[in-house]
Design an enzyme around this catalytic site. Structure first.
Site, short mmCIF file in Angstrom:
data_model
loop_
_atom_site.label_atom_id
_atom_site.label_comp_id
_atom_site.label_asym_id
_atom_site.label_seq_id
_atom_site.Cartn_x
_atom_site.Cartn_y
_atom_site.Cartn_z
N GLU A 49 27.48 0.57 -11.93
CA GLU A 49 26.27 -0.50 -12.05
C GLU A 49 25.56 -0.84 -10.77
O GLU A 49 26.35 -0.58 -9.68
CB GLU A 49 26.63 -1.68 -12.72
CG GLU A 49 27.42 -2.67 -12.00
CD GLU A 49 27.31 -4.15 -12.23
OE1 GLU A 49 26.18 -4.64 -12.04
OE2 GLU A 49 28.44 -4.78 -12.61
N LYS A 184 34.71 -13.21 -15.30
CA LYS A 184 34.82 -14.26 -14.01
C LYS A 184 35.06 -15.57 -14.45
O LYS A 184 34.74 -15.79 -15.56
CB LYS A 184 33.32 -14.24 -13.37
CG LYS A 184 32.97 -13.14 -12.74
CD LYS A 184 32.92 -13.36 -11.32
CE LYS A 184 33.16 -11.79 -10.60
NZ LYS A 184 32.00 -11.30 -10.29
N1 PSU Z 1 29.68 -9.81 -10.97
C1 PSU Z 1 29.38 -10.01 -9.70
N2 PSU Z 1 28.10 -9.75 -9.32
C2 PSU Z 1 27.26 -9.62 -10.34
C3 PSU Z 1 27.40 -9.42 -11.64
C4 PSU Z 1 28.69 -9.86 -12.17
O1 PSU Z 1 29.99 -10.16 -8.93
O2 PSU Z 1 25.92 -9.41 -10.08
C5 PSU Z 1 26.34 -9.24 -12.69
C6 PSU Z 1 26.87 -7.91 -13.57
O3 PSU Z 1 25.80 -6.96 -13.46
C7 PSU Z 1 26.81 -8.47 -14.98
C8 PSU Z 1 25.72 -9.76 -14.78
O4 PSU Z 1 26.59 -7.52 -15.84
O5 PSU Z 1 26.03 -10.21 -13.51
C9 PSU Z 1 25.81 -10.50 -16.15
O6 PSU Z 1 24.80 -11.50 -15.79
P1 PSU Z 1 24.31 -12.64 -16.91
O7 PSU Z 1 25.43 -13.46 -16.92
O8 PSU Z 1 23.12 -13.19 -16.80
O9 PSU Z 1 24.40 -11.64 -18.25
#
Ligand code: PSU
Ligand code: MN
Length: 326
Positions: A49, A184
């Site tokens: 990604e 996370k």
């Molecule tokens: N983990 C990180 N940095 C990020 C993300 C996850 O350390 O930028 C990103 C990933 O691309 C994941 C996204 O798919 O955050 C999820 O965002 P949201 O909670 O807005 O769906």
């Protein structure tokens, strides 16, 4: 329906192409020559990604980590396919110049989840794909496996805000195996596991009975299923694919204990970051990058080095399991 809406829609029809797009994405995406050749020869390709590059870390650390992850994939005999949208073109596999460009654009690139893809393409923008958008493109071109750091989940207080990452819904509808370090701990892990169950996602933990959290080995939640070796991972993916279940698989590998920051330390940083987010009224897609940046600041970079190390060890595991599973 309001008549103005109807007239706008009929007007729109004139601009739409009557062609049905090819299912493999031909003409819709740019596949790098190397990735294209590997796919046509059936060689292993690993999708990566790009939100983690644009929004996960500052320049030049983001570029160094991205290069390091790609190099490990290569050393193990597979081709890395970092996915991003550049000037409105979805790119599957970035050249060194394109990778450098994305890393320098950083947060000015649009954080692109599934819902954002069409708009970024239509406006010729630069988009860094999240897990959901990366899975979508990987599946479109036939890449079965994707490695990332942490996936999105149900946000804390998600039961009232309904902030549930589109990563979870994508896992429910796109048959790609996502290898990650779990969810996370800025998120609500028990509710994330409930949501994955509702979506029919096979969520396996690697060499542990506990579902791992990204910053720490332990989350306090029991993993729905456990796999203990690369061979077992490969057999799981194989069974899943041959049954054509149609959903994704999530394989979560805990952070190596030597990099795992202390749980309590991280937890108090998360609580502080959540408070700051509420006070500054940060919500929606800005919340994850905000919380990650704050937690990183508050822990003096411990979470960042953990992220980089995980991305690297995950690629290694992924390679081993590919070699066994073919
Ligand atoms: N983990 C990180 N940095 C990020 C993300 C996850 O350390 O930028 C990103 C990933 O691309 C994941 C996204 O798919 O955050 C999820 O965002 P949201 O909670 O807005 O769906
Ligand atoms: Mn969200």
């Amino acid at each position: 329906m309001a008549s103005w809406a109807l007239s706008r829609i009929s007007n729109l029809q004139k601009h739409l192409s009557p062609n049905i797009p090819s299912p493999k994405g031909e003409g819709l995406v740019k596949i790098s020559p190397e990735v294209s050749e590997a796919l046509s020869l059936g060689k292993p390709v690993v999708a990566l990604e790009s939100t983690i590059i644009s929004h996960g870390m500052p320049y030049p650390q983001n570029l160094e980590t991205a290069k390091e992850v790609e190099a490990i994939v290569r050393q193990n005999g597979a081709i890395p396919a970092t996915i991003a949208i550049l000037d409105g073109v979805p790119c599957i596999g970035l050249s060194p110049e394109e990778l450098e460009r994305l890393a320098t654009i950083g947060r000015k690139a649009r954080k692109t989840a599934r819902r954002d893809i069409a708009h970024v393409v239509a406006t010729g923008g630069n988009g860094a794909t999240t897990v959901s958008a990366t899975m979508f493109f990987a599946s479109m071109v036939g890449i079965p496996i994707f490695v990332t750091g942490g996936i999105g989940g149900v946000h804390r207080h998600g039961e009232s805000t309904m902030d549930i990452s589109s990563d979870l819904v994508e896992l429910g509808r796109t048959p790609v195996a996502v290898v990650s370090a779990g969810v996370k701990s800025i998120l609500d892990i028990p509710r994330t596991l409930e949501y994955l169950e509702t979506q029919g996602v096979c969520a396996a933990a690697y060499q542990t009975s506990e579902f791992p959290a990204f910053f720490t080995e332990k989350s306090g939640c029991k993993a729905p299923c456990r796999v203990d070796s690369p061979e077992e991972c490969a057999r799981l993916i194989e069974a899943h694919n041959s049954l054509m279940l149609g959903t994704g698989i999530l394989i979560s590998v805990p952070i190596p204990s030597k990099y795992s920051a202390s749980g309590n330390f991280i937890e108090s940083a998360i609580q502080k970051a959540l408070k700051d987010a509420r006070e500054q009224n940060i919500t929606g897609s800005s919340e994850t990058p905000f919380l990650l940046a704050r937690v990183n600041e508050l822990t003096g970079g411990a979470s960042l080095s953990a992220s980089a190390q995980i991305a690297v060890s995950l690629s290694q595991l992924r390679q081993e399991s590919y070699e066994v599973g073919g």
